[in-house]
Design a protein around this motif. Structure first.
Motif, PDB file in Angstrom:
ATOM      1  N   PHE A   1      69.603  20.907  68.703  1.00 22.57           N
ATOM      2  CA  PHE A   1      69.758  19.404  67.711  1.00 22.57           C
ATOM      3  C   PHE A   1      69.129  18.347  68.354  1.00 22.57           C
ATOM      4  CE2 PHE A   1      72.563  16.219  65.923  1.00 22.57           C
ATOM      5  CZ  PHE A   1      72.078  16.526  64.473  1.00 22.57           C
ATOM      6  N   SER A   2      68.957  18.413  69.801  1.00 19.89           N
ATOM      7  CA  SER A   2      68.199  17.299  70.377  1.00 19.89           C
ATOM      8  C   SER A   2      66.731  17.299  70.349  1.00 19.89           C
ATOM      9  CB  SER A   2      68.779  17.071  71.783  1.00 19.89           C
ATOM     10  OG  SER A   2      67.843  18.296  72.588  1.00 19.89           O
ATOM     11  N   LEU A   3      66.209  18.647  70.070  1.00 18.88           N
ATOM     12  CA  LEU A   3      64.981  18.814  69.747  1.00 18.88           C
ATOM     13  C   LEU A   3      64.632  18.401  68.320  1.00 18.88           C
ATOM     14  CD1 LEU A   3      63.764  22.364  71.024  1.00 18.88           C
ATOM     15  CD2 LEU A   3      63.312  20.020  72.088  1.00 18.88           C
ATOM     16  N   VAL A   4      65.679  18.301  67.165  1.00 18.10           N
ATOM     17  CA  VAL A   4      65.285  17.784  65.951  1.00 18.10           C
ATOM     18  C   VAL A   4      65.241  16.290  65.922  1.00 18.10           C
ATOM     19  CG1 VAL A   4      66.386  17.725  63.631  1.00 18.10           C
ATOM     20  CG2 VAL A   4      66.891  19.897  64.773  1.00 18.10           C
ATOM     21  N   ARG A   5      66.303  15.759  66.915  1.00 19.27           N
ATOM     22  CA  ARG A   5      66.172  14.179  66.759  1.00 19.27           C
ATOM     23  C   ARG A   5      64.801  13.836  67.566  1.00 19.27           C
ATOM     24  NH1 ARG A   5      71.968  12.962  67.034  1.00 19.27           N
ATOM     25  NH2 ARG A   5      71.535  10.702  66.848  1.00 19.27           N
ATOM     26  N   ARG A   6      64.340  14.466  68.659  1.00 19.33           N
ATOM     27  CA  ARG A   6      63.116  14.210  69.402  1.00 19.33           C
ATOM     28  C   ARG A   6      62.071  14.062  68.326  1.00 19.33           C
ATOM     29  NH1 ARG A   6      61.138  17.499  74.505  1.00 19.33           N
ATOM     30  NH2 ARG A   6      59.007  16.669  74.496  1.00 19.33           N
ATOM     31  N   THR A   7      62.159  15.176  67.348  1.00 21.95           N
ATOM     32  CA  THR A   7      60.861  15.265  66.497  1.00 21.95           C
ATOM     33  C   THR A   7      61.076  14.169  65.538  1.00 21.95           C
ATOM     34  OG1 THR A   7      61.164  17.899  66.833  1.00 21.95           O
ATOM     35  CG2 THR A   7      59.956  16.854  64.947  1.00 21.95           C
ATOM     36  N   TYR A   8      62.208  14.032  64.881  1.00 22.14           N
ATOM     37  CA  TYR A   8      62.415  12.763  64.143  1.00 22.14           C
ATOM     38  C   TYR A   8      61.854  11.440  64.632  1.00 22.14           C
ATOM     39  CZ  TYR A   8      65.016  15.954  60.756  1.00 22.14           C
ATOM     40  OH  TYR A   8      65.093  16.965  59.984  1.00 22.14           O
ATOM     41  N   ALA A   9      62.171  11.274  65.925  1.00 21.70           N
ATOM     42  CA  ALA A   9      61.982  10.075  66.606  1.00 21.70           C
ATOM     43  C   ALA A   9      60.449   9.888  66.768  1.00 21.70           C
ATOM     44  CB  ALA A   9      62.500   9.920  68.034  1.00 21.70           C
ATOM     45  N   LEU A  10      59.598  11.017  66.945  1.00 17.77           N
ATOM     46  CA  LEU A  10      58.131  10.897  67.072  1.00 17.77           C
ATOM     47  C   LEU A  10      57.570  10.629  65.724  1.00 17.77           C
ATOM     48  CD1 LEU A  10      55.536  11.308  68.736  1.00 17.77           C
ATOM     49  CD2 LEU A  10      55.598  13.774  68.507  1.00 17.77           C
ATOM     50  N   MET A  11      58.033  11.011  64.703  1.00 11.38           N
ATOM     51  CA  MET A  11      57.616  11.134  63.268  1.00 11.38           C
ATOM     52  C   MET A  11      57.481   9.604  62.937  1.00 11.38           C
ATOM     53  SD  MET A  11      59.426  14.198  61.253  1.00 11.38           S
ATOM     54  CE  MET A  11      58.844  16.088  61.265  1.00 11.38           C
ATOM     55  N   SER A  12      58.789   9.094  63.342  1.00  6.29           N
ATOM     56  CA  SER A  12      58.812   7.551  62.882  1.00  6.29           C
ATOM     57  C   SER A  12      58.188   6.741  63.609  1.00  6.29           C
ATOM     58  CB  SER A  12      60.398   7.393  63.244  1.00  6.29           C
ATOM     59  OG  SER A  12      60.663   6.001  63.081  1.00  6.29           O
ATOM     60  N   ALA A  13      58.147   6.993  65.146  1.00  2.54           N
ATOM     61  CA  ALA A  13      57.072   6.330  65.888  1.00  2.54           C
ATOM     62  C   ALA A  13      55.704   6.439  65.429  1.00  2.54           C
ATOM     63  CB  ALA A  13      57.333   6.562  67.427  1.00  2.54           C
ATOM     64  N   LEU A  14      55.422   7.553  64.912  1.00  2.00           N
ATOM     65  CA  LEU A  14      53.961   7.597  64.419  1.00  2.00           C
ATOM     66  C   LEU A  14      53.699   6.780  63.118  1.00  2.00           C
ATOM     67  CD1 LEU A  14      53.412  11.402  65.245  1.00  2.00           C
ATOM     68  CD2 LEU A  14      52.228   9.462  66.092  1.00  2.00           C
ATOM     69  N   GLY A  15      54.714   6.288  62.500  1.00  2.00           N
ATOM     70  CA  GLY A  15      54.716   5.657  61.285  1.00  2.00           C
ATOM     71  C   GLY A  15      54.788   6.341  60.101  1.00  2.00           C
ATOM     72  N   LEU A  16      55.303   7.699  60.241  1.00  2.00           N
ATOM     73  CA  LEU A  16      55.529   8.562  59.154  1.00  2.00           C
ATOM     74  C   LEU A  16      56.833   8.581  58.538  1.00  2.00           C
ATOM     75  CD1 LEU A  16      53.455  11.469  61.041  1.00  2.00           C
ATOM     76  CD2 LEU A  16      52.941  10.375  58.912  1.00  2.00           C
ATOM     77  N   PRO A  17      56.948   8.706  57.209  1.00  2.01           N
ATOM     78  CA  PRO A  17      58.127   8.749  56.391  1.00  2.01           C
ATOM     79  C   PRO A  17      58.923   9.718  56.505  1.00  2.01           C
ATOM     80  CG  PRO A  17      56.464   9.111  54.874  1.00  2.01           C
ATOM     81  CD  PRO A  17      55.841   9.160  56.397  1.00  2.01           C
ATOM     82  N   LEU A  18      60.334   9.352  56.471  1.00  4.55           N
ATOM     83  CA  LEU A  18      61.330  10.565  56.549  1.00  4.55           C
ATOM     84  C   LEU A  18      61.947  10.475  55.239  1.00  4.55           C
ATOM     85  CD1 LEU A  18      62.545  10.158  60.383  1.00  4.55           C
ATOM     86  CD2 LEU A  18      61.453  12.075  59.290  1.00  4.55           C
ATOM     87  N   ARG A  19      61.802   9.564  54.203  1.00  2.00           N
ATOM     88  CA  ARG A  19      62.365   9.570  52.979  1.00  2.00           C
ATOM     89  C   ARG A  19      61.393   9.098  52.175  1.00  2.00           C
ATOM     90  NH1 ARG A  19      67.214   5.462  53.989  1.00  2.00           N
ATOM     91  NH2 ARG A  19      68.582   6.586  54.836  1.00  2.00           N
ATOM     92  N   HIS A  20      61.699   9.297  50.699  1.00  2.00           N
ATOM     93  CA  HIS A  20      60.727   9.279  49.480  1.00  2.00           C
ATOM     94  C   HIS A  20      61.467   9.333  48.356  1.00  2.00           C
ATOM     95  CE1 HIS A  20      57.278   8.927  46.788  1.00  2.00           C
ATOM     96  NE2 HIS A  20      56.992   7.939  47.666  1.00  2.00           N
ATOM     97  N   ALA A  21      61.211   8.556  47.216  1.00  2.00           N
ATOM     98  CA  ALA A  21      61.832   9.101  46.172  1.00  2.00           C
ATOM     99  C   ALA A  21      61.556  10.432  45.624  1.00  2.00           C
ATOM    100  CB  ALA A  21      61.563   7.997  45.008  1.00  2.00           C
ATOM    101  N   SER A  22      60.313  10.942  45.796  1.00  2.00           N
ATOM    102  CA  SER A  22      59.971  12.293  45.349  1.00  2.00           C
ATOM    103  C   SER A  22      60.535  13.202  46.127  1.00  2.00           C
ATOM    104  CB  SER A  22      58.441  12.386  45.271  1.00  2.00           C
ATOM    105  OG  SER A  22      58.039  11.419  44.035  1.00  2.00           O
ATOM    106  N   PHE A  23      61.046  13.015  47.381  1.00  2.00           N
ATOM    107  CA  PHE A  23      61.482  13.890  48.236  1.00  2.00           C
ATOM    108  C   PHE A  23      62.960  14.324  48.126  1.00  2.00           C
ATOM    109  CE2 PHE A  23      62.225  14.922  52.941  1.00  2.00           C
ATOM    110  CZ  PHE A  23      61.804  16.265  52.780  1.00  2.00           C
TER     111      PHE A  23
END
Ligand SMILES: NC(=O)c1ccc[n+]([C@@H]2O[C@H](COP(=O)([O-])OP(=O)(O)OC[C@H]3O[C@@H](n4cnc5c(N)ncnc54)[C@H](O)[C@@H]3O)[C@@H](O)[C@H]2O)c1
Length: 565
Positions: A464-486
């Motif tokens: 679970f900590s790897l999931v958090r770490r991955t999401y944190a990096l995605m966000s820091a890279l300016g990448l979205p984790l939500r979208h109306a089409s998703f």
């Protein structure tokens, strides 16, 4: 006659009858679009070629295409001497013994000759036979035994080699890479190698946004080198990645009256421009060489690296395309990435993160270090090591499977749900960039891997900590984790679509055993997708409220419309 063949023939016949449609040639359909639309009917033939494995004997490997051994290259149909790769053969042919023409061989001689190896045939019939030596032109003529068996088998080996060069100052007038830094001896076109004489003409296809920014510099570059250039700005976006754009370029090739053995097309732009231009060039006289100059990060680490060309069609992503290697690729991150802005860099980082997740944990850590060193990614090119690891990893995966013989491809990570989501988002007022859609898919895939107990089997909490770490990096890279089409529903629809595209199995690549390792799941079902999607949303919400998602677009899913800022 046994019953079985008759039955299968009748089945085929029924299928044929149901798909035949008269083609009426008229002014309105006398276009490539018309032909392509006809191709929309399901394929008629299902015959398998897989049993005809390519024959390979030593002669097939003899000529070395990698080192420009030929001294000139000419088009078929030309009255000029034929191109030969091996210097010892060229003089004999150039001496005028009917090069390029069929050897005057009687049927008897041929039926004798076909039993011999190509070299022996050459000796038997004279040097002209060497024009079509096995391996020299990709054809293995030694294995044709149809005159005896009545069953003719064609087999060929296709040598492929192209270089992706990381360079500095590709548009500087002191830099000649774009003109002479290309290996011309690629198969099958065998371009004329550079001799030091001035380079004549170049047709340059440039993304129109890139043209607005760099058009003057590009023009000045060719002017400086005395090259007559025609620069064609191409409207390039996911919405114009259509067959009409391919036709626009085909018209340009015609207008330019391109000499395809001497004048490689130069494509300058993002993944869309490279995909459209490569497809058009591949269609023009069945393969006209293209030099790619990617100007977006995604173009540099992904679209510019492989051999796939494509345009969208009928709302389907990359539905029409070919496999065709470029003549060469020049990657100059410093030259172009400054103008793509934070969103453009993040977009490319999505594809780089893909490579990190599936095969390169060190790359993942380098990316974490990169965002930590300077949180603002606006216009920052990744470090040279990040770029090189991304390209290296991509090529390691692509090279052994250039034509996608196997559909179990780790580079498809993040490309299971994203094609449908990306196309759906085009219909909204906040379209996603390709790498952003890929990121959303990877966020879901990470949760799928965790829920299956694959991500880190030894410890659920570490997983679970790897999931958090991955999401944190995605966000820091300016990448979205939500979208109306998703949405969960769209992801489930996407799973059904990808099953068709991947030959009846979903073949979902998932991280397994930690970041940087992969395995495939063929049994992902709708319920599993829905549950993972809900778990993902819950975690993203929690991380948001904890302030763990610091990216520009991550928390809000605030992607903007149109071209990069
Ligand atoms: N062929 C492949 O193997 C492959 C692999 C990955 C992606 N792709 C394709 O690539 C496309 C995505 O590529 P992309 O993200 O580069 O999209 P893109 O080509 O649409 O470029 C994104 C935007 O950036 C603009 N732009 C390009 N270079 C710029 C620069 N230097 N400065 C400012 N603006 C610039 C473009 O005009 C465009 O508006 C998708 O269609 C995807 O399917 C293909």
């Amino acid at each position: 006659m046994s019953a079985q063949p008759a039955t299968s023939f009748n089945n085929n016949q029924a299928s044929l009858d149901s798909h035949i449609r008269p083609f009426e040639k008229s002014a309105s359909n006398n276009t490539l679009s018309s032909v392509v639309e006809d191709a929309a009917t399901p394929p008629l033939s299902t015959s398998s070629f897989s049993k005809h494995l390519p024959l390979l004997h030593s002669a097939a490997l003899k000529p070395d295409f990698r080192r420009g051994s030929g001294d000139s290259g000419y088009d078929e149909g030309s009255s000029s001497p034929s191109p030969l790769a091996t210097p010892d053969l060229a003089p004999s042919v150039a001496s005028g013994t009917g090069s390029g023409a069929e050897s005057p061989v009687s049927l008897d001689e041929f039926s004798f000759g076909h039993k011999l190896r190509a070299e022996d045939r050459a000796e038997h019939h004279g040097v002209d036979q060497k024009i079509n030596l096995a391996g020299l032109n990709g054809l293995d003529i030694g294995g044709v035994t149809g005159l005896e068996t009545g069953s003719f088998v064609a087999s060929a080996m296709m040598p492929i080699r192209y270089e992706i060069k990381c360079v500095d100052g590709i548009l500087d007038t002191s830099n000649t890479d774009l003109l002479v830094g290309i290996d011309c001896s690629v198969f099958p076109v065998m371009m004329k190698p550079y001799t030091g004489e001035p380079v004549g003409r170049r047709l340059v296809i440039v993304d129109n946004n890139v043209y607005a920014l760099y058009g003057d510099k590009i023009k000045a570059y060719f002017d400086h080198h005395g090259v007559e250039s025609h620069i064609h700005p191409l409207r390039a976006s996911e919405n114009t990645k259509e067959f009409d754009s391919v036709q626009e370029l085909l018209q340009q090739f015609k207008n330019f009256d391109i000499d395809r053995r001497n004048e490689p097309i130069i494509a300058v732009g993002g993944g869309v421009t490279l995909d459209i231009c490569s497809l058009a060039a591949n269609l023009w006289r069945r393969n006209t060489p293209v030099v790619k100059v990617p100007t977006t990060l995604i173009g540099m680490v992904d679209a510019g690296v492989g051999v796939k060309t494509a345009v969208n069609w009928c709302g389907g992503k990359n539905k029409i395309g070919t496999y065709c290697a470029p003549l060469g690729v020049f990657v100059d991150a410093e030259q172009f990435l400054g103008s793509t802005g934070g969103r453009g860099v993040g977009n490319g980082m999505g594809e780089i993160l893909k490579m990190a997740c599936v095969k390169d944990v060190e790359l993942f850590e380098l990316m974490e270090g990169w965002v930590a060193a300077k949180p603002e990614i606006e216009g920052r090119a990744p470090t040279s090591m990040i770029m090189k690891r991304a390209i290296q990893g991509m090529l390691e995966e692509l090279s052994p499977n250039l034509f996608e013989h196997t559909l179990y491809r780790v580079v498809d990570y993040g490309h299971t749900f994203s094609p449908f989501v990306e196309m759906d988002a085009l219909e909204t007022n906040k379209p996603l960039l390709h790498g952003e859609a890929v990121n959303l898919d990877m966020a879901l895939s990470t949760m799928l891997a965790h829920n299956r107990g694959w991500l880190y089997p030894a410890s659920a909490s570490h997983s679970f900590s790897l999931v958090r770490r991955t999401y944190a990096l995605m966000s820091a890279l300016g990448l979205p984790l939500r979208h109306a089409s998703f949405t969960a529903d769209n992801c489930i629809t996407a799973l059904g679509e990808i099953e068709k595209a991947r030959g009846g199995r979903v073949r979902v690549p998932l991280m397994s055993g930690g970041i940087g390792m992969t395995r495939f799941a063929d049994d992902v079902c709708e319920d599993e997708v829905r549950r993972a999607w809900e778990d993902m949303c819950e975690l993203v919400g929690e991380m948001e409220s904890n302030g763990e998602l610091m990216g520009q677009f991550g928390a809000e899913g605030q992607v903007t419309e149109g071209p990069l800022e």
